[in-house]
Every structure is written in C-alpha cells, then in structure tokens.
Design a protein around this motif. Structure first.
Motif, mmCIF file in Angstrom:
data_model
loop_
_atom_site.group_PDB
_atom_site.id
_atom_site.type_symbol
_atom_site.label_atom_id
_atom_site.label_comp_id
_atom_site.label_asym_id
_atom_site.label_seq_id
_atom_site.Cartn_x
_atom_site.Cartn_y
_atom_site.Cartn_z
ATOM 1 N N ALA A 1 59.659 76.422 11.166
ATOM 2 C CA ALA A 1 59.915 77.132 9.914
ATOM 3 C C ALA A 1 61.079 76.511 9.144
ATOM 4 N N GLN B 1 55.290 80.080 9.346
ATOM 5 C CA GLN B 1 55.995 79.857 10.604
ATOM 6 C C GLN B 1 57.173 80.821 10.748
ATOM 7 N N LEU B 2 57.814 81.136 9.635
ATOM 8 C CA LEU B 2 58.912 82.100 9.682
ATOM 9 C C LEU B 2 58.395 83.471 10.108
ATOM 10 N N SER C 1 56.013 77.036 5.584
ATOM 11 C CA SER C 1 57.353 77.468 5.990
ATOM 12 C C SER C 1 57.398 78.977 6.196
#
Length: 461
Positions: free
Chosen positions: A39, A384-385, A381
């Motif tokens: 992330a 994944q966060l 991003s």
C-alpha cells in the motif's frame, strides 16, 4: 507472485510459528507488513517508473521481490527470527509495489482504447483469483516441501518474469525530471504509523494514551501528505481523481471489500489448521469451497455486468451474498464442524469475488483515457490499504481476545477467531447499504460496459 504472497503464507504460519518460535503478534505481522508495504510503496513504484522507465522499474522490483523471498526462506531460529522476518517481508512488499504500477501502465499503453477497460478488468480478475488461491498453494508447498518452499518458489518464477519481459520488447521510455522525496516519505510515515497504531491497540489497549498518540500522529502526517500532494505540480498520487464521484465510490467500495476478504482468508486458514487440527494438505482441501466460489464469482462478475449493463447488479448481489455468508461462517466456528462451515464459505467466497472486477471496470470507465494509469495506481494503493487496515483491526481484536499463553505459543483460539470474523461480517454489513445508496441507479452505457464486462474472462484472439 504479488497476489499469491498476500495469502500464500496463511497455511505456513502455524509451522513457521512452531519452527521459529513466533508469537501470535508476529504471525499477524508477517502478513500485515507485506500488505502495508504494498500500500505504501505502490505510488513510489509509479513515480520511479515515470522517472527511470517502466521496464527498469519492473526489473528492479522483480529482482528485489525474488531476492527478498529467498531471504525469507533463510529465516533463522531464536530471538533474531521475528525482526528478520518482518524486515525481509517488508522488502518483499516493496519489490511487489514496484512491479504493480508498471503492469497497469503496460496494459494501458499496449491495448487500444476500445479494449483497454476490458484488459484492465482481466488484470483485476486474475489478481483477485490468485489472492484467494494463496492458501491452497501454500498448503501444497508446505505439505510437500516445508514452509520455506512457500518463499523459495518465487525465485524461479521471478527469473521467468524477467525472461518474459525481456522478450516482450516493450518501450522503456522515461519522462525524467526530479524525484519527489518529501511526498513519499510523508505517505509512508503516515500509513505505517496509522497501521501500527491500529494493530498495537490490541496490546496497549484501545483507549491507551500511546495508542491515541500514535493514531493522532499518523492522521496529522496523512493530512500533511494530502495537502502537499494536492499542491504539487508533479503529485505522487493524482488525488484529484477522487473528485469524480463514480470513481471515488468504486475505489471506496474496493477498499471496504478488500478488508474482510483478507481477514477471512488468513484467519479462516489458521482456524482450520489450529482449532480443527487438520493437516496442512487437509487444510488446503478444506478451503476449496471458498476458493472455487470466489473464482466463480470473479468471472461471473463480468457476465452480470454485461447482461445487466449496471454495476449495481454484481456489486449488490455480491455484497449481499458475502454478508450472509460471512455471518453464517462466523456462527459455525464455535461448533468446529467443517460441514456447518461450507455454506458460509460458498456464499462468502462467491460474494467477495463478484464486486471487484465490476468495480474495476466501472472506475476505469469513469475517468478520461489519459488518466487511467494514474487512476489504477491510486486504486491499487487504496485497495492494498484496505487489506492492511482490515488485518490490523482484526489482529488487534484477536490479540485482545486471545489468552496470553496462547499468544506466546503462536496459537489463535476459537473465541479470538470468532472475534476476527465478527469484524469482517460487520464491515460487510455496513458496506452493503452504503453501496446501495452510493452506486449510480442509471443503466451503464452499452459500449463502455460491454467491453469492460467481458474483460473478466480471457481476451479473445
């Protein structure tokens, strides 16, 4: 490689804990630090690709990933095991993060406009599929060759990737220009601090002063990072894309779906191994209903999107099934009876597989063609966060609910697993009405969604 390694270690966690003397805290950490690195460094990978060229960045990421994988397999026993594993898993995640934006930009560049959304949907669907295949692949490798093989397998695969990218004859153009240092540092610091605060609250206490201080520091750093990015002429992430409402809704829902998916994959696998006492291979086989249903949902997503011409159908159908399935699986955990868990696995797997490819097609349709590469980097991003936040919150709940002796022995009790699943079920239960309110009621344009919807299957010649 990148998708599998988010969950492939789930089955290997128990033998790793026994062989290396890992605590429950570190068992979570081995998975969490990898997802967090993805992330935090995906936007850095996009920045480096623009500066030094896509292929240069991809080759560097592949090499870093493969070497770090080999180093994971060399983890020592004793007191050095835990800091060593956390470090090399973070490096492995950084390598993966350098690869992901390049894959997206190559797809965007190689495919023509009419097929671009379709190709990106294929990419999203396959990433989803390999994410859920991880525990089964891990079970087979660990049973046959030991837990270290879960990492060693990336060495030949990485070499094959480098060989194939060399034969693809893709351009390696670079924009050049100066590199931004402050933006990535602030982004990385804020994400690491926030996730650390969320995870550590299971040890420190949910209202402890240290927990609140770390979380506040992370929020302040994130606010500074957002402000700096928005004011920069060369932003690390194009946050202005979130001003496009369909795109912002699709990204937010992707974030919310990723969190419970990783929770049930990791904790469900550990539960089958530890609480039910199944062998490694039996654990992998027992996960087949979840994996098969998720794969079916992933590829059914494009068909439903194509037939209905509305993203609401696959997303709301998937979230409904996932919510009911996760709740049913959660309710069946205390019985330790496998057959009672299968209906929940099937519903949860199919439900979680349905939304992501459809949402990927929707968000790519919503942005201008010239912005699709930036839009995909931002989406990756945030996705994944979502997984990192989900694992951190579930890990904190597990640490708070687990017995101290079990924590020290690297064992997760049934009550603690139940608590983690309850977190996943609650997230899905909240996401469903939010999606019903936020998704556009209008029917999608035939041309845009037909090409995108078919993208969840293999591209035709």
């Amino acid at each position: 490689m990148v998708g599998l390694d988010q969950t492939v270690v789930a089955v290997a966690l128990d033998p790793m804990a026994r062989g290396l003397g890992l605590t429950t805290f570190m068992m979570h950490g081995v998975v969490l630090v990898y997802v967090l690195a993805l992330a935090a460094f995906v936007p850095v990978g996009g920045m480096l690709a623009r500066r030094f060229g896509r292929l240069t960045t991809f080759r560097a990421g592949t090499a870093v990933f493969a070497i770090a994988s080999g180093l994971c397999a060399l983890a020592p026993t004793g007191d050095a095991a835990e800091p060593y594993l956390v470090t090399v898993r973070a490096v492995q995640g950084i390598g993966g993060a350098l690869m992901m934006p390049v894959a997206t930009s190559v797809i965007t560049d190689v495919y023509e406009e009419h097929a671009r959304g379709r190709a990106l949907a294929v990419y999203a669907g396959l990433a989803q599929l390999f994410l859920v295949l991880g525990p089964i692949v891990g079970a087979v490798l660990t049973q046959l060759l030991g837990w270290r093989s879960v990492f060693l397998v990336n060495l030949p695969v990485g070499a094959a990737c480098l060989w194939m990218i060399a034969r693809a004859r893709l351009s390696n153009r670079a924009e050049g220009g100066p590199l931004s240092v402050l933006q990535p540092l602030l982004v990385i610091f804020s994400l690491v601090t926030l996730i650390l605060g969320l995870y550590q609250c299971g040890v420190w206490g949910f209202a402890n002063g240290k927990t609140l201080t770390v979380l506040a520091a992370g929020l302040v750093a994130m606010g500074m990072a957002v402000r700096l990015i928005l004011r920069s002429p060369r932003p690390l992430l194009d946050l202005r894309l979130l001003g496009i409402r369909p795109y912002a809704v699709a990204v937010a829902l992707t974030f919310l779906v990723q969190a419970p998916q990783l929770i049930v994959l990791v904790h469900g696998t550990v539960y089958l191994r530890q609480a039910m006492g199944l062998s490694l291979l039996a654990t992998g086989i027992s996960l087949l209903p979840l994996v098969a249903a998720s794969a079916a949902g992933t590829f059914l997503s494009g068909y439903l999107l194509d037939r209905s011409r509305s993203v609401r159908v696959p997303v709301l159908l998937g979230l409904t099934a996932a919510t009911v399935g996760a709740a049913a699986w959660t309710a069946a955990l205390p019985s330790r009876e496998y057959l009672w868990q299968v209906p929940g696995m099937l519903l949860a797997g199919a439900g979680m597989g349905l939304p992501v490819p459809a949402l990927s097609a929707e968000l790519m349709r919503a942005v201008p063609p010239a912005k699709r590469a930036d839009a995909s980097v931002l989406r990756q991003s945030i996705r994944q966060l979502g997984g990192a936040v989900g694992l951190a919150v579930a890990g904190a709940v597990v640490l708070a609910a687990n017995e101290n002796t079990a924590d020290a022995a690297g064992v997760i009790g049934v009550d603690a697993t139940f608590a983690a699943f309850a977190v996943a079920s609650c997230v899905l239960a909240v996401t469903l009405p939010l999606a019903a309110i936020a998704l556009p009621p209008r029917r999608a344009r035939t041309g845009g969604h037909r090409s995108a919807g078919r993208g969840t299957g293999p591209p035709s010649p």
